[in-house]
Enzyme design. Structure first.
Site, PDB file in Angstrom:
ATOM      1  N   CYS A  31       1.010 -74.273  23.683  1.00 25.83           N
ATOM      2  CA  CYS A  31       2.061 -75.215  24.084  1.00 25.83           C
ATOM      3  C   CYS A  31       3.386 -74.494  24.218  1.00 25.83           C
ATOM      4  O   CYS A  31       4.215 -74.836  25.048  1.00 25.83           O
ATOM      5  CB  CYS A  31       2.160 -76.320  23.046  1.00 25.83           C
ATOM      6  N   GLU A  59       3.205 -77.550  33.648  1.00 26.21           N
ATOM      7  CA  GLU A  59       2.483 -76.753  32.649  1.00 26.21           C
ATOM      8  C   GLU A  59       1.102 -76.373  33.184  1.00 26.21           C
ATOM      9  O   GLU A  59       0.314 -77.240  33.540  1.00 26.21           O
ATOM     10  CB  GLU A  59       2.317 -77.577  31.362  1.00 26.21           C
ATOM     11  N   LYS A  62      -9.043 -86.736  14.427  1.00 27.81           N
ATOM     12  CA  LYS A  62      -9.919 -86.668  15.602  1.00 27.81           C
ATOM     13  C   LYS A  62      -9.644 -85.374  16.372  1.00 27.81           C
ATOM     14  O   LYS A  62      -8.661 -85.258  17.093  1.00 27.81           O
ATOM     15  CB  LYS A  62      -9.700 -87.855  16.546  1.00 27.81           C
ATOM     16  N   GLU A  67       1.314 -86.550  29.167  1.00 28.38           N
ATOM     17  CA  GLU A  67       0.869 -87.847  29.715  1.00 28.38           C
ATOM     18  C   GLU A  67       0.102 -88.635  28.658  1.00 28.38           C
ATOM     19  O   GLU A  67       0.256 -89.852  28.549  1.00 28.38           O
ATOM     20  CB  GLU A  67       0.007 -87.640  30.972  1.00 28.38           C
ATOM     21  N   THR A  68      -0.721 -87.959  27.879  1.00 34.01           N
ATOM     22  CA  THR A  68      -1.451 -88.672  26.815  1.00 34.01           C
ATOM     23  C   THR A  68      -0.446 -89.193  25.785  1.00 34.01           C
ATOM     24  O   THR A  68      -0.585 -90.311  25.280  1.00 34.01           O
ATOM     25  CB  THR A  68      -2.467 -87.730  26.118  1.00 34.01           C
ATOM     26  N   GLY A  69       0.568 -88.396  25.501  1.00 34.32           N
ATOM     27  CA  GLY A  69       1.601 -88.804  24.543  1.00 34.32           C
ATOM     28  C   GLY A  69       2.311 -90.078  24.980  1.00 34.32           C
ATOM     29  O   GLY A  69       2.604 -90.963  24.166  1.00 34.32           O
ATOM     30  N   GLU A 121       3.676 -84.160  19.622  1.00 41.43           N
ATOM     31  CA  GLU A 121       3.892 -82.736  19.926  1.00 41.43           C
ATOM     32  C   GLU A 121       3.223 -82.481  21.263  1.00 41.43           C
ATOM     33  O   GLU A 121       1.995 -82.444  21.338  1.00 41.43           O
ATOM     34  CB  GLU A 121       3.256 -81.857  18.840  1.00 41.43           C
ATOM     35  N   GLY A 130      -0.895 -82.940  22.027  1.00 41.47           N
ATOM     36  CA  GLY A 130      -1.677 -82.850  23.260  1.00 41.47           C
ATOM     37  C   GLY A 130      -0.762 -82.941  24.462  1.00 41.47           C
ATOM     38  O   GLY A 130       0.431 -82.635  24.378  1.00 41.47           O
TER      39      GLY A 130
HETATM   40  P1  NAD Z   1      -5.101 -83.924  25.641  1.00 41.36           P
HETATM   41  O1  NAD Z   1      -3.880 -84.785  25.648  1.00 41.36           O
HETATM   42  O2  NAD Z   1      -6.029 -84.030  26.799  1.00 41.36           O
HETATM   43  O3  NAD Z   1      -5.999 -84.219  24.354  1.00 41.36           O
HETATM   44  C1  NAD Z   1      -5.496 -84.103  23.045  1.00 41.36           C
HETATM   45  C2  NAD Z   1      -6.286 -85.019  22.129  1.00 41.36           C
HETATM   46  O4  NAD Z   1      -6.054 -86.376  22.527  1.00 41.36           O
HETATM   47  C3  NAD Z   1      -7.785 -84.818  22.183  1.00 41.36           C
HETATM   48  O5  NAD Z   1      -8.308 -84.969  20.884  1.00 41.36           O
HETATM   49  C4  NAD Z   1      -8.234 -85.934  23.103  1.00 41.36           C
HETATM   50  O6  NAD Z   1      -9.581 -86.316  22.887  1.00 41.36           O
HETATM   51  C5  NAD Z   1      -7.279 -87.044  22.725  1.00 41.36           C
HETATM   52  N1  NAD Z   1      -7.043 -88.071  23.757  1.00 41.36           N
HETATM   53  C6  NAD Z   1      -7.310 -88.013  25.078  1.00 41.36           C
HETATM   54  N2  NAD Z   1      -6.899 -89.159  25.689  1.00 41.36           N
HETATM   55  C7  NAD Z   1      -6.346 -89.927  24.724  1.00 41.36           C
HETATM   56  C8  NAD Z   1      -5.703 -91.212  24.732  1.00 41.36           C
HETATM   57  N3  NAD Z   1      -5.555 -91.926  25.850  1.00 41.36           N
HETATM   58  N4  NAD Z   1      -5.223 -91.706  23.564  1.00 41.36           N
HETATM   59  C9  NAD Z   1      -5.326 -90.983  22.411  1.00 41.36           C
HETATM   60  N5  NAD Z   1      -5.936 -89.768  22.358  1.00 41.36           N
HETATM   61  C10 NAD Z   1      -6.428 -89.244  23.505  1.00 41.36           C
HETATM   62  O7  NAD Z   1      -4.583 -82.429  25.427  1.00 41.36           O
HETATM   63  P2  NAD Z   1      -5.462 -81.099  25.392  1.00 41.36           P
HETATM   64  O8  NAD Z   1      -5.870 -80.769  26.796  1.00 41.36           O
HETATM   65  O9  NAD Z   1      -6.520 -81.204  24.338  1.00 41.36           O
HETATM   66  O10 NAD Z   1      -4.389 -80.034  24.856  1.00 41.36           O
HETATM   67  C11 NAD Z   1      -3.509 -79.349  25.678  1.00 41.36           C
HETATM   68  C12 NAD Z   1      -2.119 -79.938  25.583  1.00 41.36           C
HETATM   69  O11 NAD Z   1      -1.674 -79.944  24.234  1.00 41.36           O
HETATM   70  C13 NAD Z   1      -1.091 -79.125  26.347  1.00 41.36           C
HETATM   71  O12 NAD Z   1      -0.264 -79.988  27.091  1.00 41.36           O
HETATM   72  C14 NAD Z   1      -0.294 -78.440  25.241  1.00 41.36           C
HETATM   73  O13 NAD Z   1       1.014 -78.073  25.596  1.00 41.36           O
HETATM   74  C15 NAD Z   1      -0.334 -79.476  24.168  1.00 41.36           C
HETATM   75  N6  NAD Z   1      -0.042 -78.880  22.849  1.00 41.36           N
HETATM   76  C16 NAD Z   1       1.173 -79.126  22.264  1.00 41.36           C
HETATM   77  C17 NAD Z   1       1.491 -78.546  21.034  1.00 41.36           C
HETATM   78  C18 NAD Z   1       2.835 -78.784  20.379  1.00 41.36           C
HETATM   79  O14 NAD Z   1       2.967 -78.504  19.194  1.00 41.36           O
HETATM   80  N7  NAD Z   1       3.827 -79.294  21.088  1.00 41.36           N
HETATM   81  C19 NAD Z   1       0.565 -77.724  20.389  1.00 41.36           C
HETATM   82  C20 NAD Z   1      -0.664 -77.494  21.004  1.00 41.36           C
HETATM   83  C21 NAD Z   1      -0.958 -78.093  22.238  1.00 41.36           C
END
Ligand code: NAD
Length: 492
Positions: free
Chosen positions: A285, A386, A176, A232-234, A251, A229
Site C-alpha cells: 500500500c 494504484e 477475515k 473502493e471497498t473502504g 487503511e 484493502g
Molecule cells: P480488497 O479491498 O479487494 O480486499 C480486502 C479484504 O476485503 C479482503 O479480505 C476481501 O475479501 C474483503 N472484501 C472484499 N469486498 C468486500 C466488501 N464489499 N465488504 C467488506 N469486505 C470486502 O483489497 P485487496 O486486493 O485484498 O488488497 C489490496 C489493497 O489493499 C490495495 O489497495 C492496498 O493499497 C490496500 N492496502 C492498504 C494498506 C494500508 O495500510 N493502507 C495495507 C495493505 C494493503
C-alpha cells in the site's frame, strides 16, 4: 506442514462451514493448490459473532487484568518465535513473496504483539482538571466485538496489526483474511489459543469478501470494523457501517511519491527508491510508485535507477538471491499488464520490464518484471491510479514548490519519501506533504510504535501505534461530586 483442509476457527475450535462448501488456496509462484479452505456464509458469520459476543459480554478476556493480558500477548509472540520458520514458509508458499520480505514481516508481526503487551500494561484513562468539589477520571473500555477484514499482500503482518491492539484493549475479534491468503491467519488463531486466549476471543473465518464482508459490516452484533484493502471497498464499508453507526477504521490504497532533490546522495536515493517500489513485488500500500526527480539530476538518476532495476533477480521466492517474487494471481498479473499498456497509450516509454519474465521457471504461476516508465505526465492515469504491482513512473520537477504540488496531486495520501542531504529542506517539505507518513532518506517506515495510516482517500485511523489502541477503546468519563455540602441545583 500445511493442512489439507482449513476449517473455520470459531470459539476455540475448528468447525466445518454450515454449507460444507470450500475453496482452494494456491501458491502463486507455481499455481499449485496448497489446501482447501472452508467457505463461510452468513450463518457462519452469525455463529462467529455469537461466540465473540458471549466471550466479550462474559468478560472472559476484557476483565483479565492488564498484566495478564500483557503476559498472554507476550506468550503469543514467543510461540510465534518458536514457530518462526513454519510461519515464514507458510507465508512464502501462500503469497509468492521472497524470503527476506517474509522473514521481515513475520518478525514485525511478533514485535507487534510485544509492543501491544507493553501498551496493555501501561495504557489507561486519566484525571482531568475540574472545578472545586468535582473529580473526573476517564476509563478506557474495550469497544466490543471487532470485525477485522484484511488484504492478501501482508497476510500475517496485517493480522497482527489488527489482532494485537484489539486484544490489548480487551476486545474480541472476528478476523477475515483475504481468500488468496488465509493460511497464516489460521495459524495465528491456533497460536492465540495455545498462548491462553480464551475460546471465542479470536475467531477466524474465510469466504467471499463480497458476500460475508458486507454482512459483517452491517451486523448488529459487531461494534467496529477495522478494514485494510482497496479504497473502493473502504467506501462501501463506510456507507454500510452507517446503518449501525459502527466504529470504522480504514487503511486503504495509495500512490505514494518519492521526491529526489539534486543535493541527495544519488546512490542512496537510487537504492532506497528501488526498495520503495519493488519490495514485496510492488504489492504494498505504501509503495512509492511515483518518483519525482529534480531536473538537474533527472537523467543520471533515471539511468542508474533503470540499470539497477534490470539487475533485480525475479524468481523462485525460496531462492536466497531472489529480490522480487511472484504476483498474487493471474487476474492481478493482467491488471498490472493492462496498466503498463495504458501507460504506453498515454505516451509513456517503458525503459525496462513491461512483461512477464521469460523462461521455464516462469511457465507456471504469476509474474511480472520490475517496470520503469518515463515520459508520462502527473495527470495521466498511470501516475494517478494504484497499480499495486512492480511498476513505477519517473517524472521531473524544477523546484521545491513544484515538487510538493506534484506529490500532493493525488486522491491518496498514505506514504511519501524525501531524499536530500539538506535537513531543513527535508523537514520543510515533510510538513507540506499531505500524507500520513513521510520518510526522510529512508525506504522504510513501519515499526511497532510508529503510526501508520493515510490522509485523504487512503483512509483514516492509524495502525501499529498507541493511537491504534485508542481506536479499540471507548472513553468513559466518570464525574463525581466530592463536596461536603450536597448539591441542590433546583434549590428545592
Ligand atoms: P480488497 O479491498 O479487494 O480486499 C480486502 C479484504 O476485503 C479482503 O479480505 C476481501 O475479501 C474483503 N472484501 C472484499 N469486498 C468486500 C466488501 N464489499 N465488504 C467488506 N469486505 C470486502 O483489497 P485487496 O486486493 O485484498 O488488497 C489490496 C489493497 O489493499 C490495495 O489497495 C492496498 O493499497 C490496500 N492496502 C492498504 C494498506 C494500508 O495500510 N493502507 C495495507 C495493505 C494493503
Amino acid at each position: 506442514m500445511l493442512k489439507d483442509y482449513y476449517k473455520l476457527y470459531i470459539n476455540g475450535e475448528w468447525v466445518e462451514s454450515e454449507s460444507g462448501e470450500f475453496f482452494e488456496t494456491s501458491n502463486p509462484a507455481t499455481g499449485e493448490v496448497l489446501s482447501k479452505v472452508a467457505k463461510a456464509s452468513k450463518s457462519d458469520v452469525d455463529t462467529a459473532v455469537t461466540a465473540a459476543r458471549i466471550a466479550f459480554e462474559t468478560g472472559k478476556w476484557s476483565r483479565f487484568s492488564h498484566s495478564k493480558r500483557a503476559q498472554v500477548l507476550n506468550k503469543i509472540a514467543s510461540i510465534m518465535r518458536e514457530r518462526f520458520d513454519e510461519l515464514v514458509k507458510a507465508e512464502i508458499l501462500n503469497t509468492g513473496k521472497n524470503i527476506p520480505a517474509a522473514r521481515g514481516q513475520v518478525t514485525q508481526a511478533i514485535e507487534d504483539f510485544e509492543f501491544y503487551a507493553g501498551v496493555a500494561l501501561t495504557s489507561g484513562g486519566r484525571t482531568n482538571p475540574m472545578p472545586n468539589n468535582f473529580f473526573n477520571y476517564t476509563l478506557k473500555e474495550p469497544v466490543g466485538v471487532c470485525g477485522q477484514i484484511i488484504p492478501w499482500n501482508y497476510p500475517l503482518m496485517m493480522a497482527a496489526w489488527k489482532v494485537a491492539p484489539a486484544l490489548a484493549a480487551g476486545c474480541t475479534v472476528i478476523l477475515k483474511p483475504a481468500s488468496y491468503t488465509p493460511i497464516t491467519a489460521y495459524l495465528l488463531a491456533e497460536i492465540c489459543t495455545e498462548a491462553g486466549v480464551p475460546a471465542g476471543v479470536v475467531n477466524v473465518i474465510t469466504g467471499s469478501g463480497s458476500e460475508i464482508g458486507p454482512y459483517m459490516t452491517e451486523h448488529e452484533g459487531i461494534n467496529k470494523i477495522a478494514f485494510t484493502g482497496e479504497t473502493e471497498t473502504g467506501k462501501d464499508i463506510m456507507s454500510k457501517a452507517s446503518g449501525t453507526l459502527k466504529r470504522v477504521t480504514l487503511e486503504l490504497g495509495g500512490k505514494s511519491p518519492s521526491i529526489i532533490f539534486a543535493d541527495t546522495e544519488i546512490e542512496d536515493a537510487v537504492n532506497g527508491s528501488l526498495y520503495s517500489i519493488f519490495y514485496n513485488t510492488g504489492q504494498s500500500c505504501e509503495a512509492r510508485s511515483r518518483i519525482f526527480v529534480e531536473e538537474s539530476i533527472y537523467e543520471e538518476f533515471l539511468n542508474r535507477f533503470v540499470e539497477k532495476t534490470k539487475q533485480l533477480k525475479v524468481g523462485d521466492p525460496f531462492n536466497k538471491g531472489t529480490h522480487v517474487g511472484a504476483v498474487i494471481s493471474s487476474s492481478h498479473e493482467k491488471v498490472i499488464d493492462d496498466y503498463v499498456k495504458l501507460a504506453v497509450e498515454e505516451g509513456g516509454t517503458v525503459l525496462c520490464g513491461g512483461s512477464r519474465p521469460e523462461g521455464k521457471e516462469f511457465a507456471n504461476g504469476y509474474w511480472y518484471l520490475p517496470t520503469v516508465i518515463s515520459d508520462v505526465t502527473n495527470e495521466s492515469r498511470i501516475a494517478q491510479e494504484e497499480v499495486f504491482g512492480p511498476v513505477v513512473v519517473v517524472m521531473k520537477f524544477t523546484n521545491e514548490r513544484e515538487a510538493i504540488e506534484m506529490a500532493n496531486h493525488s486522491i491518496y495520501g498514505l506514504a511519501s519519501a524525501v531524499w536530500t542531504t539538506n535537513h531543513a529542506k527535508a523537514n520543510r517539505v515533510a510538513a507540506k506533504i499531505n500524507a500520513g507518513i513521510v520518510m526522510i532518506n529512508s525506504p522504510i517506515s513501519a515499526f511497532p510504535g510508529t503510526p501508520f495510516g493515510g490522509y485523504k482517500q487512503s483512509g483514516f485511523g492509524r495502525e501499529l501505534s498507541l493511537e491504534t489502541f485508542d481506536l479499540y477503546t471507548e472513553t468513559k468519563s466518570v464525574v463525581s461530586y466530592v463536596g461536603e455540602k450536597q448539591l441542590n441545583m433546583f434549590g428545592l
